[in-house]
Design an enzyme around this catalytic site. Structure first.
Site, PDB file in Angstrom:
ATOM      1  N   TYR A  31       0.842  -1.196   0.000  1.00  0.00           N
ATOM      2  CA  TYR A  31       0.000   0.000   0.000  1.00  0.00           C
ATOM      3  C   TYR A  31       0.876   1.245   0.000  1.00  0.00           C
ATOM      4  O   TYR A  31       2.076   1.171   0.264  1.00  0.00           O
ATOM      5  CB  TYR A  31      -0.943   0.006   1.210  1.00  0.00           C
ATOM      6  CG  TYR A  31      -0.275   0.365   2.519  1.00  0.00           C
ATOM      7  CD1 TYR A  31       0.587  -0.528   3.155  1.00  0.00           C
ATOM      8  CD2 TYR A  31      -0.473   1.608   3.122  1.00  0.00           C
ATOM      9  CE1 TYR A  31       1.204  -0.200   4.352  1.00  0.00           C
ATOM     10  CE2 TYR A  31       0.139   1.950   4.315  1.00  0.00           C
ATOM     11  CZ  TYR A  31       0.972   1.041   4.930  1.00  0.00           C
ATOM     12  OH  TYR A  31       1.596   1.372   6.103  1.00  0.00           O
ATOM     13  N   LYS A 147       6.533  -1.999   1.872  1.00  0.00           N
ATOM     14  CA  LYS A 147       5.371  -1.379   2.533  1.00  0.00           C
ATOM     15  C   LYS A 147       4.189  -2.345   2.443  1.00  0.00           C
ATOM     16  O   LYS A 147       3.204  -2.122   1.721  1.00  0.00           O
ATOM     17  CB  LYS A 147       5.054  -0.021   1.898  1.00  0.00           C
ATOM     18  CG  LYS A 147       4.251   0.869   2.830  1.00  0.00           C
ATOM     19  CD  LYS A 147       4.352   2.314   2.427  1.00  0.00           C
ATOM     20  CE  LYS A 147       3.389   3.207   3.160  1.00  0.00           C
ATOM     21  NZ  LYS A 147       3.441   3.131   4.616  1.00  0.00           N
ATOM     22  N   GLU A 179      12.460   2.499  13.813  1.00  0.00           N
ATOM     23  CA  GLU A 179      11.526   3.531  13.319  1.00  0.00           C
ATOM     24  C   GLU A 179      10.266   3.460  14.158  1.00  0.00           C
ATOM     25  O   GLU A 179      10.205   2.725  15.148  1.00  0.00           O
ATOM     26  CB  GLU A 179      11.217   3.311  11.829  1.00  0.00           C
ATOM     27  CG  GLU A 179      10.560   1.982  11.538  1.00  0.00           C
ATOM     28  CD  GLU A 179      10.280   1.729  10.055  1.00  0.00           C
ATOM     29  OE1 GLU A 179      10.130   2.675   9.278  1.00  0.00           O
ATOM     30  OE2 GLU A 179      10.196   0.533   9.694  1.00  0.00           O
ATOM     31  N   LEU A 203      11.376   1.129   6.684  1.00  0.00           N
ATOM     32  CA  LEU A 203      10.823   1.591   5.414  1.00  0.00           C
ATOM     33  C   LEU A 203      11.615   2.812   4.964  1.00  0.00           C
ATOM     34  O   LEU A 203      11.937   3.688   5.777  1.00  0.00           O
ATOM     35  CB  LEU A 203       9.345   1.989   5.612  1.00  0.00           C
ATOM     36  CG  LEU A 203       8.658   2.404   4.313  1.00  0.00           C
ATOM     37  CD1 LEU A 203       8.350   1.175   3.469  1.00  0.00           C
ATOM     38  CD2 LEU A 203       7.376   3.174   4.601  1.00  0.00           C
TER      39      LEU A 203
HETATM   40  N1  PDD Z   1       3.196   5.035   6.930  1.00  0.00           N
HETATM   41  N2  PDD Z   1       7.829   3.826   8.526  1.00  0.00           N
HETATM   42  C1  PDD Z   1       6.700   3.092   8.457  1.00  0.00           C
HETATM   43  C2  PDD Z   1       6.685   1.739   9.078  1.00  0.00           C
HETATM   44  C3  PDD Z   1       5.560   3.595   7.794  1.00  0.00           C
HETATM   45  O1  PDD Z   1       4.444   2.856   7.711  1.00  0.00           O
HETATM   46  C4  PDD Z   1       5.617   4.908   7.234  1.00  0.00           C
HETATM   47  C5  PDD Z   1       4.434   5.500   6.516  1.00  0.00           C
HETATM   48  C6  PDD Z   1       6.812   5.635   7.352  1.00  0.00           C
HETATM   49  C7  PDD Z   1       6.956   7.014   6.772  1.00  0.00           C
HETATM   50  O2  PDD Z   1       7.013   6.944   5.365  1.00  0.00           O
HETATM   51  P1  PDD Z   1       6.515   8.146   4.441  1.00  0.00           P
HETATM   52  O3  PDD Z   1       7.319   9.339   4.791  1.00  0.00           O
HETATM   53  O4  PDD Z   1       6.807   7.681   3.064  1.00  0.00           O
HETATM   54  O5  PDD Z   1       5.065   8.322   4.733  1.00  0.00           O
HETATM   55  C8  PDD Z   1       7.897   5.053   7.984  1.00  0.00           C
HETATM   56  C9  PDD Z   1       1.953   5.479   6.315  1.00  0.00           C
HETATM   57  C10 PDD Z   1       1.781   6.940   6.318  1.00  0.00           C
HETATM   58  C11 PDD Z   1       0.787   4.726   6.948  1.00  0.00           C
HETATM   59  O6  PDD Z   1       1.007   3.561   7.280  1.00  0.00           O
HETATM   60  O7  PDD Z   1      -0.313   5.270   7.076  1.00  0.00           O
END
Ligand code: PDD
Length: 285
Positions: A31, A147, A179, A203
């Site tokens: 996703y 992801k 993270e 991620l």
């Molecule tokens: N999540 N780390 C994890 C485990 C994440 O699921 C996300 C993003 C990030 C940050 O990535 P980005 O800057 O590309 O949004 C880091 C999304 C927003 C979610 O699960 O809703």
């Protein structure tokens, strides 16, 4: 809200999936969450590139990704979201196949494609004042660079954080911060920004990338991609969460100890300032 589902525009509540859908049975898919600011999406291409990489890793044939920007723009218009802050949620799974089995379905099984948009409000109070986070052991699989929609450890950790009065859980693996459950984590000490290097353990966040590659050089903040030891947290000057939904959120408390002087620090403010300039500008798409 109107959504896009397997080639059709359809009201969300009319969408139904087969009980043999592999996202439903196995969390067999990926996703993306993309942010829409007033009249433009932020970093769509980077999100779609990451999705393409994830699909390759899972050996799901990427379906017409180049059409996605047009589809999400169309949904924003149809759902009357221009002028709003909004999110697009994109999910691709391996499709439906009967019987349920642990290996791949035949090659001609079409993936399931879902795109939804929704209103989203920035967490302005948290961004302004900072949040508390709660440490949790990182119990996730060893491909956190994908992801994947399999988010159970993330959900359990975030719920534990909320139950303990914190906004987010930050994961600890082998004594180091990896993270957050839906965020990347950066720390600042003596005018240097530290963060977990890219590997299978985190991620590759699009927001992290923007902060490290664009904002830090601009504000002359040196970056060291080195994991932050859990034992060093208390000595950091600043700590922050970065991500599509949290944007740049200061951390002012970890469990029971205070970071900095419990107020967002100087560098965090500078990063925020630059980040919000970028999100406001159509040209940084
Ligand atoms: N999540 N780390 C994890 C485990 C994440 O699921 C996300 C993003 C990030 C940050 O990535 P980005 O800057 O590309 O949004 C880091 C999304 C927003 C979610 O699960 O809703």
């Amino acid at each position: 809200m109107l959504a896009y589902f397997n080639g059709e525009f359809i009201e969300e509540e009319k969408i139904s999936v087969s009980p043999y859908e592999r996202g439903f049975l196995f969390a067999d898919g990926v996703y993306e969450v993309v942010r829409y600011y007033d009249d433009h999406f932020f970093q769509t291409e980077a999100h779609l590139k990451r999705m393409e990489n994830g699909l390759k890793e899972l050996r799901i044939e990427p379906p017409h990704l180049t059409e996605f920007p047009e589809i999400i723009e169309f949904l924003i218009k149809k759902n009357n979201l221009p002028g709003e802050n909004a999110l697009a949620y994109i999910q691709i799974t391996r499709g439906a196949f009967n019987p349920r089995r642990h290996f791949f379905p035949p090659k001609d099984t079409p993936p399931t494609v879902l795109i939804m948009t929704s209103k989203f409000k920035s967490h302005t109070e948290e961004i302004e004042n900072g949040v508390k986070v709660f440490r949790q052991p990182d119990l996730r699989w060893l491909r956190c660079d994908i992801k994947s929609i399999a988010l159970l450890p993330n959900v359990l950790a975030r719920q534990n954080a909320i139950d303990n009065g914190a906004a987010e859980a930050i994961f600890v693996r082998d004594g180091y911060i990896t993270e957050g459950t839906h965020t990347n984590v950066c720390g600042i000490k003596e005018n240097v920004l530290y963060t977990q290097p890219l590997s299978n353990l985190i991620l590759s966040g699009i927001t992290r990338q923007v902060v490290l590659k664009e904002i830090c050089p601009r504000i002359n903040l040196p970056v060291r991609e080195r994991p932050i030891p859990e034992s060093d947290l208390e000595n950091l000057d600043e700590l922050l969460l970065v991500g599509t939904t949290v944007e740049i959120t200061p951390i002012v408390q970890v469990d029971n100890f205070i970071i900095g002087n419990s107020k967002p620090g100087h560098w965090t403010r500078k990063i925020q300032e630059n980040f919000f300039e970028m999100t406001a500008s159509k040209n940084d798409e």
